[in-house]
Design an enzyme around this catalytic site. Structure first.
Site, PDB file in Angstrom:
ATOM      1  N   CYS A   1      -2.986  -2.313  -4.740  1.00 41.62           N
ATOM      2  CA  CYS A   1      -1.746  -2.525  -3.982  1.00 41.62           C
ATOM      3  C   CYS A   1      -1.868  -1.914  -2.582  1.00 41.62           C
ATOM      4  CB  CYS A   1      -0.572  -1.898  -4.739  1.00 41.62           C
ATOM      5  SG  CYS A   1       0.986  -2.052  -3.850  1.00 41.62           S
TER       6      CYS A   1
ATOM      7  N   CYS B   1       1.355  -0.265  -1.268  1.00 39.78           N
ATOM      8  CA  CYS B   1       1.638   1.059  -1.847  1.00 39.78           C
ATOM      9  C   CYS B   1       0.696   2.114  -1.266  1.00 39.78           C
ATOM     10  CB  CYS B   1       1.439   1.059  -3.361  1.00 39.78           C
ATOM     11  SG  CYS B   1       2.009  -0.397  -4.206  1.00 39.78           S
ATOM     12  N   ASP B   2      -0.569   1.794  -1.141  1.00 43.46           N
ATOM     13  CA  ASP B   2      -1.576   2.835  -0.880  1.00 43.46           C
ATOM     14  C   ASP B   2      -2.231   2.748   0.490  1.00 43.46           C
ATOM     15  OD1 ASP B   2      -1.118   3.648  -3.493  1.00 43.46           O
ATOM     16  OD2 ASP B   2      -2.707   2.383  -4.309  1.00 43.46           O
TER      17      ASP B   2
END
Ligand code: FAD
Ligand code: NAP
Length: 321
Positions: free
Chosen positions: A145, A148-149
């Protein structure tokens, strides 16, 4: 659980039964809940993770009608949830699993809940590469992701593995954060839409490693390097190439979330749920919608359309004797 279970009862409808139980609160499940609740049906949505599904992790959605400037995936998901709640859908969120499930009986049971009809909207999850180092370094440089990261890799070097729409859109997103993005794809042509590929290629900090497969992800405490080979030479160490980097984002396709209904509804050979054109499975009053279905185009616009259709078909079936 937010909201309260219904109290009405009849012979086929014990106290506490819902009319519609939707499993999965991604776009398909949220649209199904909106249509069912707005149609006056007592509706519960069971979600094991955060509400929103895959799109909640997407930085910008450019192809959902009504948002000419694009919209963040999490905003879109939040609005869908709010709309479903406004018409009375209730949510059961965050349980580790749904527990025992009986879809065959006239009153369906899912975990501790009962309903007259069930809509399967459990979507799909990212596939892994299955190479050495992937599991060990998951969350320590291996990610599925970028939204997200990605921020952890500001001004660092990363790779994206895959050649579909996900790999290319997320690589493009990462070009805005990372110092260099190496895209590793196993063929010499991308599967992704050409306009996405053109956008990626026009970014200044992209390197392509076409005709390469990842054979290992290396690092002690965190990702340090990737080992690549040509697909034809994937068994020969002499043809290896190593690239040093800090993160690897894996986008090599999806697996449907259907293990829990195996043997209960018909699945195709890849595990996707088979339905008719109005979303009925072969089990009476069990429907499927969204990415979990066997179909051609997996997008928000198709997921919500199928969610709406599943709820409408269920409503019609429930109103028949
Ligand atoms: P999902 O979004 O997968 O939602 C399923 C939900 O079910 C999840 O919340 C999951 O936690 C839940 N669930 C699963 N199993 C269970 C269980 N056993 N019990 C309870 N809950 C369960 N589409 C676009 O239209 N435009 C884009 O720009 C776009 N970009 C994308 C970028 C990426 C990186 C990815 C991966 C996808 C993208 N897509 C895009 C595709 C889009 O996200 C999907 O088509 C859409 O989310 C499918 O919705 P869904 O509700 O069918 O499934
Ligand atoms: P996908 O379309 O199935 O693409 C997977 C990619 O990974 C392919 O390029 C495939 O290679 C490669 N691959 C598969 N297994 C591999 C392995 N073991 N090793 C190396 N490479 C491997 O999956 P996706 O890109 O996640 O897309 C899923 C769905 O979401 C699609 O329907 C897509 O259109 C949709 N989506 C849409 C958008 C958007 O609208 N902007 C964005 C993201 C996703 P091959 O090409 O050789 O098969």
């Amino acid at each position: 659980m937010t909201g309260s279970p219904p109290g009405g009862a009849s012979a086929e409808e014990p106290p506490g039964a819902y009319d519609i139980l939707v499993i999965g609160a991604g776009p398909a499940g949220l649209a199904a809940a909106l249509y069912a609740a707005r149609g006056g049906l007592r509706t519960v949505v069971v979600e094991r993770g955060p509400v929103g599904g895959q799109i909640a992790n997407v930085d910008r959605v450019d192809n959902y009608p009504g948002f000419p400037e694009g919209v963040s995936g999490s905003d879109l998901a939040e609005r869908m949830e709010e709309q479903a709640r406004r018409f009375g859908a209730v949510f059961s969120v965050g349980d580790a699993g749904i527990g025992a499930i009986d879809l065959a009986s006239p009153v369906k049971t899912v975990g501790g809940m009962r309903a007259r009809a069930v809509i399967l909207a459990t979507g799909a999850r990212p596939k892994g590469l299955g190479v050495p180092g992937e599991e060990k370094l998951r969350g320590r440089g291996v990610s599925y992701c970028a939204t997200c990261d990605g921020a952890f890799f500001r001004d660092r070097r990363v790779a994206v593995v895959g050649g579909g729409d996900s790999a290319v859109t997320e690589a493009l997103f990462l070009t805005r954060l990372a110092s260099k993005v190496t895209v590793v794809h196993r063929r010499d042509r991308f599967r992704a839409a050409p306009f996405l590929v053109d956008r990626l290629l026009s970014a200044g900090n992209v390197e392509l490693k076409m005709n390469r497969v990842v054979v290992a992800i290396q690092g002690e405490e965190k990702v340090e390097s990737l080992v690549l080979r040509h697909p034809r030479d994937s068994a020969r160490e002499s043809h290896e190439e190593r690239i040093d980097l800090d993160g690897v984002f894996i986008y090599v396709g999806l697996s449907p979330e259907t293990a829990f209904v195996k043997g209960k509804v018909d699945l195709d050979r890849d595990g996707y749920v088979l339905t008719d054109e109005v979303m009925r499975t072969r089990v009476p009053r069990v429907y499927a919608a969204g990415d979990v279905r066997a179909k051609e185009l997996r997008q928000v616009v198709t997921a919500v359309a199928e969610g709406a259709l599943a709820a409408t078909t269920a409503e019609k079936d429930l109103s028949e004797k």
